[in-house]
Design an enzyme around this catalytic site. Structure first.
Site, PDB file in Angstrom:
ATOM      1  N   GLU A 185      -7.128   8.621   6.476  1.00 31.86           N
ATOM      2  CA  GLU A 185      -7.339   9.294   7.754  1.00 31.86           C
ATOM      3  C   GLU A 185      -7.803  10.746   7.605  1.00 31.86           C
ATOM      4  O   GLU A 185      -7.092  11.679   7.999  1.00 31.86           O
ATOM      5  CB  GLU A 185      -6.062   9.228   8.595  1.00 31.86           C
ATOM      6  CG  GLU A 185      -5.586   7.803   8.855  1.00 31.86           C
ATOM      7  CD  GLU A 185      -4.330   7.739   9.748  1.00 31.86           C
ATOM      8  OE1 GLU A 185      -3.759   8.796  10.044  1.00 31.86           O
ATOM      9  OE2 GLU A 185      -3.945   6.634  10.131  1.00 31.86           O
ATOM     10  N   ASN A 205      -7.250   1.894  10.234  1.00 33.49           N
ATOM     11  CA  ASN A 205      -5.939   2.130  10.836  1.00 33.49           C
ATOM     12  C   ASN A 205      -6.108   2.160  12.340  1.00 33.49           C
ATOM     13  O   ASN A 205      -6.912   2.955  12.859  1.00 33.49           O
ATOM     14  CB  ASN A 205      -5.357   3.468  10.373  1.00 33.49           C
ATOM     15  CG  ASN A 205      -4.929   3.450   8.913  1.00 33.49           C
ATOM     16  OD1 ASN A 205      -5.075   2.426   8.232  1.00 33.49           O
ATOM     17  ND2 ASN A 205      -4.402   4.559   8.445  1.00 33.49           N
ATOM     18  N   TYR A 231      -4.046   2.119  16.180  1.00 35.96           N
ATOM     19  CA  TYR A 231      -2.812   2.205  16.958  1.00 35.96           C
ATOM     20  C   TYR A 231      -3.051   2.104  18.460  1.00 35.96           C
ATOM     21  O   TYR A 231      -2.241   1.549  19.182  1.00 35.96           O
ATOM     22  CB  TYR A 231      -2.075   3.518  16.647  1.00 35.96           C
ATOM     23  CG  TYR A 231      -1.510   3.525  15.240  1.00 35.96           C
ATOM     24  CD1 TYR A 231      -0.265   2.981  14.980  1.00 35.96           C
ATOM     25  CD2 TYR A 231      -2.248   4.031  14.168  1.00 35.96           C
ATOM     26  CE1 TYR A 231       0.255   2.938  13.689  1.00 35.96           C
ATOM     27  CE2 TYR A 231      -1.739   3.994  12.873  1.00 35.96           C
ATOM     28  CZ  TYR A 231      -0.493   3.440  12.639  1.00 35.96           C
ATOM     29  OH  TYR A 231       0.002   3.389  11.362  1.00 35.96           O
ATOM     30  N   ARG A 266       0.862  -1.184   0.000  1.00 32.04           N
ATOM     31  CA  ARG A 266       0.000   0.000   0.000  1.00 32.04           C
ATOM     32  C   ARG A 266       0.899   1.235   0.000  1.00 32.04           C
ATOM     33  O   ARG A 266       1.692   1.429   0.922  1.00 32.04           O
ATOM     34  CB  ARG A 266      -0.898  -0.018   1.248  1.00 32.04           C
ATOM     35  CG  ARG A 266      -1.704   1.250   1.435  1.00 32.04           C
ATOM     36  CD  ARG A 266      -2.618   1.170   2.660  1.00 32.04           C
ATOM     37  NE  ARG A 266      -3.330   2.415   2.817  1.00 32.04           N
ATOM     38  CZ  ARG A 266      -3.153   3.270   3.829  1.00 32.04           C
ATOM     39  NH1 ARG A 266      -2.312   2.998   4.804  1.00 32.04           N
ATOM     40  NH2 ARG A 266      -3.830   4.393   3.876  1.00 32.04           N
ATOM     41  N   GLU A 299      -3.388  -0.053   8.296  1.00 32.14           N
ATOM     42  CA  GLU A 299      -2.195   0.314   9.074  1.00 32.14           C
ATOM     43  C   GLU A 299      -2.324  -0.217  10.485  1.00 32.14           C
ATOM     44  O   GLU A 299      -3.387  -0.075  11.114  1.00 32.14           O
ATOM     45  CB  GLU A 299      -2.029   1.841   9.208  1.00 32.14           C
ATOM     46  CG  GLU A 299      -1.564   2.539   7.976  1.00 32.14           C
ATOM     47  CD  GLU A 299      -1.392   4.047   8.197  1.00 32.14           C
ATOM     48  OE1 GLU A 299      -1.122   4.477   9.351  1.00 32.14           O
ATOM     49  OE2 GLU A 299      -1.540   4.786   7.210  1.00 32.14           O
ATOM     50  N   HIS A 338      -2.721  11.051   0.896  1.00 33.30           N
ATOM     51  CA  HIS A 338      -2.177  10.837   2.240  1.00 33.30           C
ATOM     52  C   HIS A 338      -1.543  12.162   2.667  1.00 33.30           C
ATOM     53  O   HIS A 338      -0.341  12.268   2.873  1.00 33.30           O
ATOM     54  CB  HIS A 338      -1.173   9.672   2.228  1.00 33.30           C
ATOM     55  CG  HIS A 338      -0.863   9.087   3.563  1.00 33.30           C
ATOM     56  ND1 HIS A 338      -1.038   7.747   3.863  1.00 33.30           N
ATOM     57  CD2 HIS A 338      -0.375   9.639   4.690  1.00 33.30           C
ATOM     58  CE1 HIS A 338      -0.660   7.507   5.115  1.00 33.30           C
ATOM     59  NE2 HIS A 338      -0.251   8.654   5.642  1.00 33.30           N
TER      60      HIS A 338
END
Ligand code: IFM
Length: 460
Positions: free
Chosen positions: A179, A308, A310, A90, A365, A134
């Protein structure tokens, strides 16, 4: 350097046991974070080139002029990707490289880079997964008002069409935005990301125009594409836990979830903005500038939702209106100071599959920055990163076991790179980059990831 020839690592544990057959494995990067060649072949500045020059905006005044020099080292980097045994890579396309200034015809030299990258990947047996945006908005479009202006959505759709004209014959999966929360909130409200503005109503206008740009681009691409086409968008999300059952804590968690997740997914999937969020932002002086027909465009059908993940947080309310305090959890943290919460990942995926059913998900991600230290050979024995990734893949498996439709996982990131406002200080790579020499050295996590992927294929 490729994986071949590196020291062998311990065999993988059964972290992938619950994942479905044909699970897609990948690694991810983005253009400004790795490419460098900021002024080559007709590329013009993006908002990040400008923002990085603002004193104090980025750690040590660092920028992406050279970054990982991927623009000049692309074939070797593709060989590195191939040696990891992943199915897919990606990457994002730099808008000001392909369409300098954000308007007008395609820049043949700029798009030529991605043309060669796609060919190189396909020759290596790696499927390209394109992200169109991005965060590197052409500076000229910011000068014309940026994402708070409606015209930016139309400019984005035009740019998306140019990229699709060039690569659509070989690329199946297209992510429009990465995002949008970061673009809108970090960029236009908190001022921590480019373009560094601090105006909440502008940030909410940006949210709507980002989503509109996604929908316009998605419609244009689908109209031009063959049957073998997948449309996606990637959102950064977390589970928002209330600190207690007290009404104000529950409300703080609701507001956090509303502004990070539902304000995007409700219009994308259900075709309307959540009423409570519209009310919340109105109390803060903001309005989503919706015009007739916008929500039909925004809710153009998605084939895949990029997730994504985290970290997750515990939220507490307070006496002040709209107060949302993140409560110290006492959990271990990464070098970013982000709590390590794999359970929040499982909870998020299960909740998404419940609230937005029928939408396949791919983890676009997941990964972590840690304080790496390299030995004399440049090798990093990054056990904490291996543990982080293993625990989070396991968390995906738990969500799958509970019914979530998750079809793939991309590690962030292929290699250390420019971590936005943190410059080169934070390292998310599974491959180490020595920025002096541009040497790439797979870390223990890269070896572990390669072995885990291989073992998971053998098990099936
Ligand atoms: O490096 C970023 C990436 O660009 C977007 N998602 C989060 C990563 C880590 O902060």
């Amino acid at each position: 350097m490729t994986i071949a020839g590196q020291r062998e690592d311990a065999a993988t544990a059964d972290v992938t046991a619950e994942l479905p057959a044909n699970f897609l494995w990948g690694v991810a990067t983005s253009a400004y974070q790795i490419e460098g060649a900021a002024a080559e072949d007709g590329r013009t500045p993006s908002i990040w080139d400008t923002f990085a020059r603002v004193p104090g905006a980025v750690h040590l005044g660092e920028h992406g002029d050279v970054a990982c020099d991927h623009y000049h080292r692309m074939p070797q980097d593709v060989e590195l990707i191939r040696s990891l045994g992943v199915d897919s890579y990606r990457f994002s396309v730099s808008w000001p490289r392909v369409q300098p200034g954000g308007r007008g015809p395609v820049n043949a030299a700029g798009v030529g880079f991605y043309d060669r990258l796609v060919d190189e990947l396909l020759a290596a047996g790696v499927a390209p997964w394109v992200t169109l945006y991005h965060w590197d908005l052409p500076q000229e479009l910011e000068d014309a008002g940026g994402w708070p202006e409606r015209d930016t959505a139309h400019r984005f759709a035009e740019y998306a069409g140019l990229v699709h004209d060039a690569l659509g014959d070989r690329v199946r999966t297209w992510t429009t935005l990465n995002e949008p929360w970061c673009s809108a909130v970090l960029g236009y409200d908190q001022g921590l990301h480019a373009p560094g503005r601090t105006n909440f109503p502008d940030a909410m206008r940006a949210v709507h125009h980002l989503l509109l740009g996604h929908g316009l681009a998605g419609q244009a691409l689908r109209a031009a594409a063959s049957a073998d086409f997948e449309l996606g968008i990637t959102l950064n999300m977390a589970t928002a836990y209330p600190a207690s059952d007290a009404a104000r804590d529950v409300d703080a968690a609701r507001r956090a979830d509303g502004l990070s997740t539902r304000i995007y997914l409700d219009p994308l999937v259900h075709g309307h903005y959540p009423e409570d969020v519209v009310r919340d932002i109105a109390e803060r002086g903001a309005v989503l500038p919706v015009r007739d027909g916008d929500l039909e465009i925004i809710s153009t059908p998605l084939d895949v939702l990029g997730v994504n993940y985290y970290s997750s947080h515990v939220h507490a309310g307070g006496d002040a209106p709209h107060e949302d305090r993140i409560v110290e959890s006492g959990l271990p943290v990464t070098a970013m100071g982000w709590d390590i919460v794999p359970q929040g990942f499982t909870d998020l995926l299960v909740r998404l599959s419940r609230d937005y059913p029928g939408l396949p998900m791919v983890i676009t991600e997941n990964g972590a920055a840690f304080e790496d230290s390299a030995d004399a050979d440049g090798f990093v024995d990054d056990v904490p990163r291996v543990e982080y990734i293993a625990d989070h893949i396991r968390a995906v498996g738990s969500a799958v076991a509970a019914g979530a439709d998750v079809r793939g996982y991309f590690a962030w990131s292929l290699m250390d790179n420019f971590e936005w406002a943190y410059g080169y200080d934070k390292r998310f790579g599974i491959v180490r980059v020595d920025y002096e020499t541009q040497t790439r050295t797979p870390k223990r996590s890269a070896l572990w990831y390669r072995d885990t992927i291989r073992a998971s294929r053998e098990e099936r």
